[in-house]
Design an enzyme around this catalytic site. Structure first.
Site, PDB file in Angstrom:
ATOM      1  N   MET A   1       0.792  -1.169   0.025  1.00  0.00           N
ATOM      2  CA  MET A   1       0.031   0.096  -0.263  1.00  0.00           C
ATOM      3  C   MET A   1       0.761   1.254   0.152  1.00  0.00           C
ATOM      4  O   MET A   1       2.120   1.331   0.500  1.00  0.00           O
ATOM      5  CB  MET A   1      -0.826  -0.023   1.133  1.00  0.00           C
ATOM      6  CG  MET A   1      -2.345  -0.448   0.776  1.00  0.00           C
ATOM      7  SD  MET A   1      -3.286  -0.378   2.597  1.00  0.00           S
ATOM      8  CE  MET A   1      -2.200  -2.194   3.113  1.00  0.00           C
ATOM      9  N   ASP A 384       2.877  -5.122   7.360  1.00  0.00           N
ATOM     10  CA  ASP A 384       2.475  -5.121   5.969  1.00  0.00           C
ATOM     11  C   ASP A 384       3.910  -5.141   5.183  1.00  0.00           C
ATOM     12  O   ASP A 384       4.735  -4.271   5.103  1.00  0.00           O
ATOM     13  CB  ASP A 384       2.066  -3.362   5.836  1.00  0.00           C
ATOM     14  CG  ASP A 384       1.673  -3.282   4.348  1.00  0.00           C
ATOM     15  OD1 ASP A 384       2.299  -3.540   3.315  1.00  0.00           O
ATOM     16  OD2 ASP A 384       0.442  -2.472   4.273  1.00  0.00           O
ATOM     17  N   ILE A 385       4.060  -6.543   4.798  1.00  0.00           N
ATOM     18  CA  ILE A 385       4.990  -6.704   4.071  1.00  0.00           C
ATOM     19  C   ILE A 385       4.953  -6.879   2.430  1.00  0.00           C
ATOM     20  O   ILE A 385       3.943  -7.759   2.078  1.00  0.00           O
ATOM     21  CB  ILE A 385       5.283  -8.295   4.777  1.00  0.00           C
ATOM     22  CG1 ILE A 385       5.251  -8.100   6.202  1.00  0.00           C
ATOM     23  CG2 ILE A 385       6.676  -8.658   4.054  1.00  0.00           C
ATOM     24  CD1 ILE A 385       5.982  -7.189   6.761  1.00  0.00           C
ATOM     25  N   GLU A 386       5.634  -6.021   1.768  1.00  0.00           N
ATOM     26  CA  GLU A 386       5.362  -5.796   0.469  1.00  0.00           C
ATOM     27  C   GLU A 386       6.628  -5.255  -0.147  1.00  0.00           C
ATOM     28  O   GLU A 386       7.831  -5.127   0.365  1.00  0.00           O
ATOM     29  CB  GLU A 386       4.055  -4.790  -0.180  1.00  0.00           C
ATOM     30  CG  GLU A 386       4.320  -3.506   0.820  1.00  0.00           C
ATOM     31  CD  GLU A 386       3.148  -2.659   0.610  1.00  0.00           C
ATOM     32  OE1 GLU A 386       2.680  -2.540  -0.899  1.00  0.00           O
ATOM     33  OE2 GLU A 386       2.304  -2.158   1.427  1.00  0.00           O
ATOM     34  N   GLY A 387       6.875  -5.283  -1.445  1.00  0.00           N
ATOM     35  CA  GLY A 387       7.891  -4.558  -2.128  1.00  0.00           C
ATOM     36  C   GLY A 387       9.121  -5.650  -2.010  1.00  0.00           C
ATOM     37  O   GLY A 387       8.816  -7.023  -1.762  1.00  0.00           O
TER      38      GLY A 387
END
Length: 575
Positions: A1, A384-387
């Site tokens: 996000m 929030d684990i992304e990228g």
């Protein structure tokens, strides 16, 4: 996000110690069971009796201990035989600002004011009234203002008399004037066991200290602001509520007009309650006012984005601007908790460096996470684990071990710590990288209460022809996630697995220009969530929802909507 592209430097003032909530804060919970409307006693006790009751049951009845009231103290500064200089010092000893003031005093007929400063004077006979100047109406908590004047006299000098401050004695000995009645009492939302209310605030000659919510003649909730949640209600039952304001002296206002609220049916099924907890980009400017949003929308839970690594290695910060010791947003969070709400800060996000990628060992990473938990007295956190972080197995495993250590420490201290994961997802489910985040948590004994899929920016391959289908695609992500979690948690029942799932779409225009999540899509997802009893329903983000504008996607949804339309739609969600 996404997190806001606008970043603020860390101000010096914000670095002052301010761990307001470190010691914990009580929620605004009812002091007695609400009476169903059908049997509620319509009578009310006298203001004096209810004031006494409020004093005798403080703080449960919402009445604080007796508070010193503002005073105005006169002194003669100089005298030159035919005239003198005098002054009144108005002091506010309260813990809240004195938002307006008016000073009144009488002089003998032989004395006449020739000049005055610090206020605006009007004269009627021998009575002088001094009002606050339009640009300086508020006296801060613990502060003072001085009203000075020159006067001429004949004969013998005499002190002013009949001093009143806001129509009360200037010595602060009495305040007999009650606040005005609250108005526009409204039911924001209901669940099977609670009702959230809001109202238009009262005014008072000194200051409004808080509000009592009544069912019949019983106080069932209290609030320092203009919203409250009444809990411990029975399903499928109608209740009647009124609200009365009280001031620092214990004076009670007349009651507001009554409002009726009917709780929802108990959904049963043995699942845990679900929650609406949309994300708030707390790095947006101006900083979102969580308490005001809660009072406007009925929302009581917010996921806050984001805590990332700061300027030094392994140092948690809010969006690389505010260290945990800076006290950022603690006052607002305290106010939110006081009306029955809470926050779930999220570590990670699209921008910045997640702490697990900066802290190179499990003990230091655990300590970094714990510093945020301690500073904000947290009982729930999100990752929030992304990228790059979602494709970094070493940091994923460090994080899983740190989560397990945090939960062990909390359990040993007798404190709850709920952990959720927010991961990129497609209609076909988590990517292999995202799935590994959950697998790692299982491997290292990290107890994950909920896996929240970011149902957004799917792309044409996964979500062809998305117009009018974004609600369906969001539902597909939940179904696919259910299929992925079931074998990882074989001890859970199907209902428990569904209860472990959350969905977070990006409302309005997504970053992919062909994908637009409309109100109808949210209604479709909400209906599905209620049928399957999903553990969480959220979206990105509340500030965009509140702005209801066209422009940058960090601020606007770029669709036709009313302010906070999506927030109000999901606020009543209870799983």
């Amino acid at each position: 996000m996404r997190i806001s592209s606008r970043r603020r430097p860390l101000p010096v003032a914000a670095l002052a110690a301010g761990a307001l909530v470190a010691a914990g804060l009580a929620l605004a919970t009812p002091t007695a069971s609400a009476t169903p409307a059908a049997t509620a006693a319509p009578g009310a006790t006298s203001a004096a009796a209810e004031t006494a009751a409020a004093h005798s049951t403080a703080p449960a009845a919402g009445k604080a201990a007796a508070t010193p009231l503002p005073t105005a103290v006169y002194s003669k500064i100089s005298d030159w035989g035919s005239g003198f200089q005098g002054q009144y010092v108005i002091t506010n000893p309260m813990t809240v600002p004195l938002n307006t003031w008016s000073l009144q005093f009488a002089l003998p007929a032989t004395e006449s004011v020739t000049s005055m400063w610090g206020g605006t004077e009007t004269v009627s006979g021998t009575t002088h009234t001094v009002a606050a100047q339009s640009f300086d109406t508020t006296i801060a908590a613990g502060a003072s203002v001085t009203i000075g004047f020159d006067a001429s006299y004949s004969g013998t000098y005499a002190d002013p008399s009949a001093c009143q401050l806001n129509s009360d004695p200037c010595d602060g000995s009495a305040d007999q004037k009650p606040p005005t009645a609250p108005s526009a009492l409204t039911v924001l939302s209901t669940t099977s066991s609670a009702a959230s209310l809001s109202w238009t605030g009262s005014t008072d000659n000194v200051t409004v200290a808080g509000y009592n919510v009544y069912s019949g003649s019983t106080i069932v909730a209290t609030s320092p602001g203009t919203a409250a949640t009444v809990t411990n209600l029975s399903p499928s039952t109608s209740y009647s509520f009124t609200v009365r304001a009280y001031d620092e002296a214990g004076n009670l206002s007349a009651p507001s007009a009554a409002v009726s609220a009917t709780t929802l049916a108990n959904t049963g099924g043995g699942h845990l309650p679900g929650v609406a907890a949309p994300f708030v980009d707390i790095g947006a400017w101006p900083t979102p006012d969580l308490t005001q949003i809660a009072e406007t929308t009925g929302l009581r839970q917010f996921s806050l984005g984001f805590i990332v690594n700061g300027t030094a290695t392994c140092s948690p910060s809010w969006f690389n601007a505010y260290a945990m010791s800076a006290g950022f947003e603690q006052s607002d969070i305290a106010s939110l908790r006081a009306i029955g709400g809470d926050v779930k800060p999220s570590f990670g996000g699209e921008a910045g460096t997640e702490l697990a990628q900066s802290c190179t060992d499990v003990p230091s990473l655990t300590a970094a996470y714990q510093s945020a938990i301690t500073a904000y007295n947290l009982t729930q956190i999100d990752f929030d684990i992304e990228g790059s972080a979602v494709a970094d197995p070493a940091s994923i495993d460090r994080r899983s071990q740190a989560i397990a250590a945090l939960q062990q420490s909390a359990a040993a201290a007798g404190k709850p710590l709920t952990v959720t994961l927010t991961l990129p997802i497609l209609p076909s489910g988590l990517t292999s990288d995202g799935l590994y985040v959950v697998q790692s948590a299982v491997k290292y004994g990290a107890k994950i209460a909920l896996v929240n899929g970011m149902a957004m920016d799917f792309g044409d391959i996964e979500a062809p022809n998305p117009s009018g289908q974004m609600g369906k695609y969001a539902i597909d992500t939940a179904q696919s996630l259910y299929n992925q979690l079931t074998p990882l948690y074989p001890a859970l029942t199907p209902a428990q697995v569904w209860n472990m799932i959350g969905v977070t779409p990006m409302i309005g225009q997504n970053d992919d220009s062909s994908e637009v999540f409309y109100q109808s899509d949210m209604q479709q997802l909400l209906t599905f969530a209620e049928q399957q009893h999903l553990g969480e329903l959220a979206f990105w983000d509340v500030t965009r929802d509140g702005n209801a504008c066209t422009g940058s996607l960090s601020k606007c949804t770029d669709i036709t909507q009313t302010p906070y339309e999506f927030s109000k739609m999901i606020a009543p969600y209870q799983g």
